[in-house]
Scaffold this motif. Structure first.
Motif, PDB file in Angstrom:
ATOM      1  N   ASP A 272     -16.004 -34.917   0.789  1.00 56.77           N
ATOM      2  CA  ASP A 272     -16.999 -35.817   0.202  1.00 56.77           C
ATOM      3  C   ASP A 272     -16.482 -36.423  -1.109  1.00 56.77           C
ATOM      4  N   THR A 273     -15.224 -36.194  -1.413  1.00 61.19           N
ATOM      5  CA  THR A 273     -14.456 -36.678  -2.580  1.00 61.19           C
ATOM      6  C   THR A 273     -14.649 -35.833  -3.827  1.00 61.19           C
ATOM      7  N   ALA A 274     -15.388 -34.724  -3.742  1.00 64.71           N
ATOM      8  CA  ALA A 274     -15.474 -33.736  -4.828  1.00 64.71           C
ATOM      9  C   ALA A 274     -15.857 -34.375  -6.161  1.00 64.71           C
ATOM     10  N   PHE A 275     -15.031 -34.193  -7.192  1.00 63.18           N
ATOM     11  CA  PHE A 275     -15.386 -34.607  -8.552  1.00 63.18           C
ATOM     12  C   PHE A 275     -15.470 -36.115  -8.729  1.00 63.18           C
ATOM     13  N   TYR A 276     -14.972 -36.879  -7.761  1.00 60.62           N
ATOM     14  CA  TYR A 276     -15.135 -38.329  -7.851  1.00 60.62           C
ATOM     15  C   TYR A 276     -16.572 -38.749  -7.550  1.00 60.62           C
ATOM     16  N   ARG A 277     -17.379 -37.789  -7.094  1.00 57.14           N
ATOM     17  CA  ARG A 277     -18.785 -38.053  -6.785  1.00 57.14           C
ATOM     18  C   ARG A 277     -19.711 -37.000  -7.378  1.00 57.14           C
ATOM     19  N   ASN A 278     -19.361 -35.753  -7.204  1.00 57.99           N
ATOM     20  CA  ASN A 278     -20.242 -34.638  -7.546  1.00 57.99           C
ATOM     21  C   ASN A 278     -20.026 -34.214  -9.000  1.00 57.99           C
ATOM     22  N   GLN A 279     -20.981 -34.516  -9.845  1.00 59.10           N
ATOM     23  CA  GLN A 279     -20.893 -34.172 -11.264  1.00 59.10           C
ATOM     24  C   GLN A 279     -21.010 -32.663 -11.507  1.00 59.10           C
ATOM     25  N   HIS A 280     -21.362 -31.917 -10.483  1.00 60.45           N
ATOM     26  CA  HIS A 280     -21.536 -30.466 -10.620  1.00 60.45           C
ATOM     27  C   HIS A 280     -20.295 -29.701 -10.169  1.00 60.45           C
ATOM     28  N   TYR A 281     -19.240 -30.419  -9.856  1.00 57.68           N
ATOM     29  CA  TYR A 281     -17.986 -29.828  -9.419  1.00 57.68           C
ATOM     30  C   TYR A 281     -17.447 -28.873 -10.485  1.00 57.68           C
ATOM     31  N   HIS A 282     -17.119 -27.654 -10.084  1.00 60.50           N
ATOM     32  CA  HIS A 282     -16.589 -26.604 -10.970  1.00 60.50           C
ATOM     33  C   HIS A 282     -17.544 -26.260 -12.106  1.00 60.50           C
ATOM     34  N   GLU A 283     -18.838 -26.435 -11.852  1.00 57.72           N
ATOM     35  CA  GLU A 283     -19.861 -26.102 -12.839  1.00 57.72           C
ATOM     36  C   GLU A 283     -20.830 -25.081 -12.254  1.00 57.72           C
ATOM     37  N   PRO A 284     -21.543 -24.330 -13.117  1.00 53.32           N
ATOM     38  CA  PRO A 284     -22.545 -23.388 -12.612  1.00 53.32           C
ATOM     39  C   PRO A 284     -23.672 -24.059 -11.839  1.00 53.32           C
ATOM     40  N   THR A 285     -23.781 -25.368 -11.957  1.00 52.06           N
ATOM     41  CA  THR A 285     -24.831 -26.114 -11.266  1.00 52.06           C
ATOM     42  C   THR A 285     -24.431 -26.550  -9.859  1.00 52.06           C
ATOM     43  N   ASP A 286     -23.253 -26.135  -9.380  1.00 53.24           N
ATOM     44  CA  ASP A 286     -22.845 -26.442  -7.999  1.00 53.24           C
ATOM     45  C   ASP A 286     -23.581 -25.487  -7.068  1.00 53.24           C
ATOM     46  N   THR A 287     -24.849 -25.821  -6.774  1.00 56.37           N
ATOM     47  CA  THR A 287     -25.750 -24.929  -6.055  1.00 56.37           C
ATOM     48  C   THR A 287     -26.199 -25.549  -4.732  1.00 56.37           C
ATOM     49  N   LEU A 288     -26.740 -24.705  -3.871  1.00 56.71           N
ATOM     50  CA  LEU A 288     -27.137 -25.099  -2.528  1.00 56.71           C
ATOM     51  C   LEU A 288     -28.172 -26.219  -2.528  1.00 56.71           C
ATOM     52  N   ASN A 289     -29.109 -26.182  -3.453  1.00 51.55           N
ATOM     53  CA  ASN A 289     -30.201 -27.159  -3.434  1.00 51.55           C
ATOM     54  C   ASN A 289     -29.723 -28.593  -3.645  1.00 51.55           C
ATOM     55  N   ARG A 290     -28.504 -28.793  -4.057  1.00 52.20           N
ATOM     56  CA  ARG A 290     -27.970 -30.138  -4.276  1.00 52.20           C
ATOM     57  C   ARG A 290     -27.264 -30.708  -3.039  1.00 52.20           C
ATOM     58  N   LEU A 291     -27.156 -29.900  -1.995  1.00 51.96           N
ATOM     59  CA  LEU A 291     -26.388 -30.314  -0.823  1.00 51.96           C
ATOM     60  C   LEU A 291     -27.285 -30.879   0.274  1.00 51.96           C
ATOM     61  N   ASP A 292     -26.695 -31.673   1.142  1.00 49.92           N
ATOM     62  CA  ASP A 292     -27.390 -32.327   2.247  1.00 49.92           C
ATOM     63  C   ASP A 292     -26.918 -31.679   3.546  1.00 49.92           C
TER      64      ASP A 292
END
Length: 310
Positions: A272-292
């Motif tokens: 999904d391009t990781a950090f080029y899209r997901n601002q929670h990459y490598h952060e404690p906020t990379d949680t299930l509720n943010r996924l589709d």
């Protein structure tokens, strides 16, 4: 109106069930995808290289799920910094002949849950295993591999689990059709200006909405890369962007596929391009509720269509 909706729902369910009876693979199960990510993100400690117990717990979970899917699971142990870590492998299809490798790393970077990075990739790997286990026959051997130690401080070192696996294939002279790395596959955003690129000009080609899956590969990746990208795009319901660039472009080799390139095997990155899209990459906020989960399931369905030869 409610009666009409109910009848339509029952009809859709019967068609879905009937596809399985006719020998066609049932679509990816989003509840199972969610369950896998919950299992990986709910451990007492993050599954990084400092917490061997959590990594081993994740490895045991993956091995059990591969076995339940009908794979022939094996463990590839190796030593890094005086500790023993494990790649987990599951085999489908004939024993002999060239292999297709599909892999995803199960460790995380630092003290974070890693739902997208890379719980989503491992969940996709395990759901692919379940669906492959339903196939009557496969045209070639498919090895599913869950790697350890993809993240820093081991990234780009021979201690990466994928380096260990790729080297073992090379040293044994095993023929490999190609490799697919599953890396961060669950984060999507339909809003404008949510997708970034290593080069700003690329937004005019690929758009600014982070709502697609990318098949990324380097120039000179051979026939396998071209065919996989084309077939995946044709099979997918969700948008797919095919991206080919020099290996030096930031992000093009940021996962386990780079080690297969090192040993001369063609390999692609599905992401999904990781950090080029997901601002929670490598952060404690990379949680299930943010996924589709729905779109993660669609990504798995297209992958199954390609790797099973359907």
């Amino acid at each position: 109106m409610n009666t009409v909706r109910r009848c339509l729902g029952i009809l859709a369910l019967l068609l879905w069930w009937g596809a399985g009876l006719r020998g066609q693979p049932l679509p990816a199960d989003t509840a199972r995808l969610r369950r896998h990510i919950v299992a990986l993100t709910s451990m007492p400690e993050p599954r990084n290289y400092l917490h061997e117990a959590s990594l081993n717990q994740a490895a045991d979970y993956i091995r059990a799920e591969l076995a339940a899917a009908g794979a022939r699971p094996t463990v590839q142990p190796y030593v890094a910094q005086g500790r023993t870590y494990h790649n987990i492998l599951g085999h489908f299809g004939p024993e002999t002949g060239p292999r297709l490798i599909v892999g995803a790393h199960y460790d995380v970077c630092g003290e974070q849950p890693g739902a997208d990075d890379n719980g989503s990739g491992v969940a996709a790997l395990l759901e692919l295993a379940r669906l492959l286990g339903q196939q009557q026959a496969l045209p070639y051997r498919i090895d599913l591999v869950a790697y350890t130690l993809e993240e820093p401080p081991f990234f780009r070192t021979p201690q990466m689990g994928s380096f260990v696996h790729a080297k073992s294939l090379h040293d044994a002279g095993v023929p490999v059709r190609g490799m697919v790395a599953l890396e961060t596959l669950g984060y999507y955003d339909d809003r404008k200006h949510t997708q970034r690129y290593p080069l700003g000009l690329l937004k005019w080609v690929y758009g600014t909405r982070g709502n697609y899956v990318t098949v990324a590969q380097k120039f000179g990746n051979g026939r396998f890369g071209r065919q996989f990208a084309r077939r995946y795009q044709a099979a997918a319901v969700l948008p797919v962007k095919r991206f080919k660039a020099p290996a030096w472009l930031p992000g093009i080799d940021f996962s386990d596929h780079l080690n297969y390139w090192h040993f001369g095997y063609p390999a692609v990155l599905l992401t999904d391009t990781a950090f080029y899209r997901n601002q929670h990459y490598h952060e404690p906020t990379d949680t299930l509720n943010r996924l589709d989960m729905r779109r993660l399931g669609l990504a798995v369905n297209a992958l199954l269509a390609v790797v099973s030869g359907r």
